[in-house]
Every structure is written in C-alpha cells, then in structure tokens.
Design a protein around this motif. Structure first.
Motif, PDB file in Angstrom:
ATOM      1  N   THR A 100       0.877  -1.189   0.000  1.00  0.00           N
ATOM      2  CA  THR A 100       0.000   0.000   0.000  1.00  0.00           C
ATOM      3  C   THR A 100       0.900   1.221   0.000  1.00  0.00           C
ATOM      4  OG1 THR A 100      -0.109   0.038   2.423  1.00  0.00           O
ATOM      5  CG2 THR A 100      -1.878  -1.148   1.269  1.00  0.00           C
ATOM      6  N   PRO A 101       0.401   2.389  -0.379  1.00  0.00           N
ATOM      7  CA  PRO A 101      -0.920   2.621  -0.959  1.00  0.00           C
ATOM      8  C   PRO A 101      -1.032   1.957  -2.334  1.00  0.00           C
ATOM      9  CG  PRO A 101       0.340   4.680  -0.847  1.00  0.00           C
ATOM     10  CD  PRO A 101       1.205   3.610  -0.270  1.00  0.00           C
TER      11      PRO A 101
ATOM     12  N   THR B  50      -8.874   3.066  -3.248  1.00  0.00           N
ATOM     13  CA  THR B  50      -7.455   3.149  -2.851  1.00  0.00           C
ATOM     14  C   THR B  50      -7.280   2.444  -1.512  1.00  0.00           C
ATOM     15  OG1 THR B  50      -7.383   5.306  -3.935  1.00  0.00           O
ATOM     16  CG2 THR B  50      -5.474   4.704  -2.603  1.00  0.00           C
TER      17      THR B  50
ATOM     18  N   GLY C  43      -0.547   7.194   2.530  1.00  0.00           N
ATOM     19  CA  GLY C  43      -0.778   7.981   1.318  1.00  0.00           C
ATOM     20  C   GLY C  43      -1.113   9.399   1.712  1.00  0.00           C
TER      21      GLY C  43
ATOM     22  N   TYR D 173      -4.948   1.728   1.798  1.00  0.00           N
ATOM     23  CA  TYR D 173      -3.886   2.336   2.599  1.00  0.00           C
ATOM     24  C   TYR D 173      -3.687   1.498   3.859  1.00  0.00           C
ATOM     25  CZ  TYR D 173      -5.214   6.723   0.132  1.00  0.00           C
ATOM     26  OH  TYR D 173      -5.510   7.700  -0.799  1.00  0.00           O
TER      27      TYR D 173
END
Ligand code: LLP
Length: 441
Positions: A31-32, A306, A327, A308
């Motif tokens: 991640t991100p 997204t 992020g 994270y």
C-alpha cells in the motif's frame, strides 16, 4: 455495496473488489494501492453505448474523457469497447496512441494547446480538434496550410448553463476561461471566423457544463441551447452543424449525500438528452446532429478504490481522532482542492460496527493533507487496512510526487485476478530527470 456489484464483503469480513480480497491485494502489492475494477469500467462504457444505440439510432460516439484516469491500460479497454476518447494534452494524446488507440477516434481538447501539441495532433491524424480561441484557429489553420491538410474541428461554446451538484441555474454573465459565449455573441463571431479559414473543416460545436452533476435538466437545457445555436448559425451563415458534442459531467456516488445511480439512471440521462436533441431538430428544422458524449468520472470513478495502511493514530481529547495513512494528497488531492467527501472503510474488518468518527490524514508536511474529515469508522489499529471508495477518477490523474512521495502503483482486477497497470515508482524514478550543474559538484 456499490451499484454495479464490484464491491462485496466476503465471508472473512474483508472488502472484495472484482473478486479479489483487498487484504490479499495489499499483501501482494503493498500500500498505498489504486485498484480498478475492469468489469465496472466496461459496464459503464456499455451503458452509454447502448443508450446512444437505442435512443439515437447509434448516430453518435461515446468518448471516454481520459483526464479522469489516463494510462495505457484504460485506453486499451476503451479501444476494445470500440468507443473513442477525449484527450486534453500532448501527454494524454501520446499515451492513447502508444496504447494503439486509433487517432481518428480521438477528440483533442484544451483551452490553450501549445503549438507543439497542435502539430503533434495533426501529424497523428487526430479525428477532431476542439478549437477554443482565435489564436488557436489561426495557428491551426497555418499549420494545416503548411502541411496541406484540412483538419476537422469543433468550436467550444459556452451555452450559459451553470450546473451545480444540486441545482442548475442559467448564468447571465458568461465568465469562463472556456469557450465562446452564445449570450454575448462571441460564439457566432468565432463561428464565422473559423468558417472563413480554408484549412479548417468546421464540423459543429462542443459544450461541457461542469462535473459531478445529477440534474438531468441541466444537460437537457444545455442541449436545448446548443440546438438553438445550431439553428441560429444555419440561418445566419447557411452552415449546418454535423456534430454536437455535449461533454461529460454525470455525477457518481461518493458518500450518502449523493444519490446512488443505477445503470438505467445513466442510460436515462443520455436518453433525455437524445430525446431533447431530436425534438429540437424537428422543431427548428435542422438535421439531427451526430452526438458525441464525454463521460469521464462516471466511467472510472466508482470502479476504483485506494488501499492504505493505517499508521500513527492521534487522539486529540474532545476534538478529533486522526488516523494517518501511508498515502495522502499526493495520491488524492481532492480534499485539499475541493473539500471533496469520501466513504472510508475498514477493509479488513467490514462487519465491525462504526463506533467512532475519525479524520483520515495523509503523510505530507501540510495540515491540509487530509482525505476525509470526521467520518464513521470501527476501531482501527496501526497496521490495519483502510480503503477509500470511489477514487477511480481524478485521483491518479491528479497525483504528484509532492514531498517526493511515490505515486502509488495501480492494479486492474477482474474475475479474482489482479494485474499491474501502473508500476511502483522507485527512488531512482524520483531523481531521473534531476541534474546537478557541473559548478555545483
Ligand atoms: N469533457 C470536457 C471538455 C471536460 O472538461 C471534462 C472534465 C469532461 C469531459 C469529463 O467530465 P466528467 O464526466 O469526468 O465529469 N478534477 C475535478 C474534475 C475536473 C473536470 C474537468 N473536465 C475533480 O476532481 O472533481
């Protein structure tokens, strides 16, 4: 969870997208991570295609507005669906061509295209260039004359319809850096000017009234004004537009403040437009124009999420709990720019009740580096997986290397498989174009 069934909660209580468990994606890719659901993107492209086919005899083209998310893979998907694309810079054009996109199905926008971009566009054989200034009309005509080409162009028109998310109004003062206003007569003047240019083949007109719009009536009103304009120009000059490009702007679901639109809602947005254009053509005795449509956000927005990892958690007693993620505004600048709202979920603990309100903060050295403010969440520990939903549009495409952070990797998921479409950046990528002058060494 969302309208096209791309997001699910699996039996482990994890968020799943396109058949992939997000905890697995995070483990595999880190991640991100931007994750895009291919099926969703294709479904949305098809909704618009079908509506044009059913409601306008297919006499039109869907152009994916690639400013929403531009990378080789997305142009390849658009191409395989047989639609066109809208590009707005030399960079987007280059990416589309590099993906093998047919140049004749590319419409090129921009209110201040550089001479280099114009030259690149005509040399590549771009189908249509949307002209947005006298300077551009002159430059383009000269370039085309030198090369012995006649370029198809549209003119960007400001129909004087200002669309807000929850209302629409007609503007009296056409204050916009885009287009030529119908109301103050400049639209008519530029039309006559372009008609006088021997290397420009005027095909018609374009308008785009805004983005994240839910009122069907705003689009209908804009189409209505554009058809009136087409009739006016026919009367004044004898020129009858072949193409009417009505831009993009259909809204998507970010939070419960937005409507959740189904496929048939998007189908009907376009149907309403087609019906209006047909009725107006009949009433005004002008031909039914070939319609171009430029949806961007509604094709890729809800297709993307997204992922994270939660890091530092800071409770400011009586005030706020900040969860900092790996992020931030460098992968999603939309809160910093527009105070945009997002739905945030605990991707590895989807069935847990929300017991607190948290503010999701990024890792940049800037207090405005926030993704979402005071959103409901279950208990979250450092190391837990957090997902922000509806990040497919205008996130990666507006990402930066601010603070020399990496723009995250992107993967495309389909039928339980994930493939990289944008690779991870490396430290070397960050200094690739840096140069230390000799005298500083
Ligand atoms: N056509 C033209 C000429 C446009 O300027 C735009 C968007 C579109 C089509 C696509 O509109 P859509 O269907 O995506 O709403 N960065 C902002 C959005 C800027 C939109 C600019 N033009 C955001 O993150 O909300």
């Amino acid at each position: 969870m969302n309208q096209r069934n791309t997001l699910k909660i699996n039996r482990l209580g994890h968020l799943e997208i396109g058949g992939c468990d997000t905890t697995e994606l995070a483990r595999q890719f880190g991640t991100p991570l931007y994750v895009f659901d291919e099926a969703y993107i294709r479904q949305m492209m098809n909704v618009y295609k079908k509506s044009l086919k059913d409601n306008y005899d297919g006499n039109g083209i869907v152009l994916y507005a690639s400013k929403a998310f531009s990378c080789l893979a997305v142009y390849a998907i658009a191409n395989s669906e047989g639609i066109g694309v809208d590009v707005v810079s030399g960079g987007e054009l280059y990416t589309a061509l590099k993906a093998g996109f047919p140049a004749d199905k590319i419409y090129m926008h921009g209110n201040n295209k550089t001479p280099e971009e114009l030259e690149f566009a005509i040399e590549s054989g771009v189908g249509v260039i949307v002209v947005d200034s006298y300077l551009e009309a002159d430059r383009l005509n000269d370039l085309c004359a030198k090369k012995g080409i006649k370029q198809n162009v549209l003119l960007r028109i400001n129909p004087g319809v200002e669309a807000h998310t929850h209302a629409y109004v007609q503007t009296a003062t056409p204050d916009s850096k885009f287009g030529f206003s119908i109301a103050n007569g400049t639209a008519e003047d530029i039309t006559k000017y372009v008609l006088s240019k021997s290397n420009l083949a005027l095909k018609g007109f374009h308008c785009h009234i805004g983005s994240q719009i839910f009122e069907k009536q705003s689009f209908v009103l804009a189409a209505d004004k554009m058809m009136d304009f087409i009739a006016l120009i026919k009367k004044e000059t004898g020129f009858e537009a072949e193409i009417l490009n009505i831009g993009g702007g259909f809204g998507i679901y970010y939070t419960d403040e937005d409507p959740k639109l189904t496929e048939s809602d998007y189908y009907n947005y376009l149907k309403a437009l087609c019906d209006e254009i047909k009725a107006k053509a009949k009433a005004l005795k002008v031909r039914e124009p070939f319609i171009a449509l430029e949806p961007g956000r509604s094709i890729v927005g809800e297709a993307g999420i997204t992922l994270y990892t939660a890091g530092a958690i800071k409770e400011i007693p009586g005030l706020r709990t900040y969860i900092a993620i790996d992020g931030g505004m460098f992968d999603n600048p939309r809160y910093a720019l527009y105070q945009s709202k997002y739905t945030v979920v605990a991707a590895d603990n989807m069935n847990a009740p929300c017991t607190q309100k948290i503010t999701l903060a990024g890792k940049c050295c800037e207090s405005g580096d926030i993704i979402a403010v005071d959103v409901p969440m279950p208990e979250v520990k450092s190391g837990d997986l957090v997902a922000v939903l509806s990040t497919g549009a205008y996130n990666y495409s507006m990402a930066s290397n601010y603070n020399r952070n990496f723009i995250p990797q992107a993967v495309l998921v389909k039928d339980g498989k994930a493939e990289t479409i944008i690779k991870k950046q490396t430290f070397e990528d960050l200094v690739r174009n840096d140069v230390i002058p000799e005298r500083l060494k």
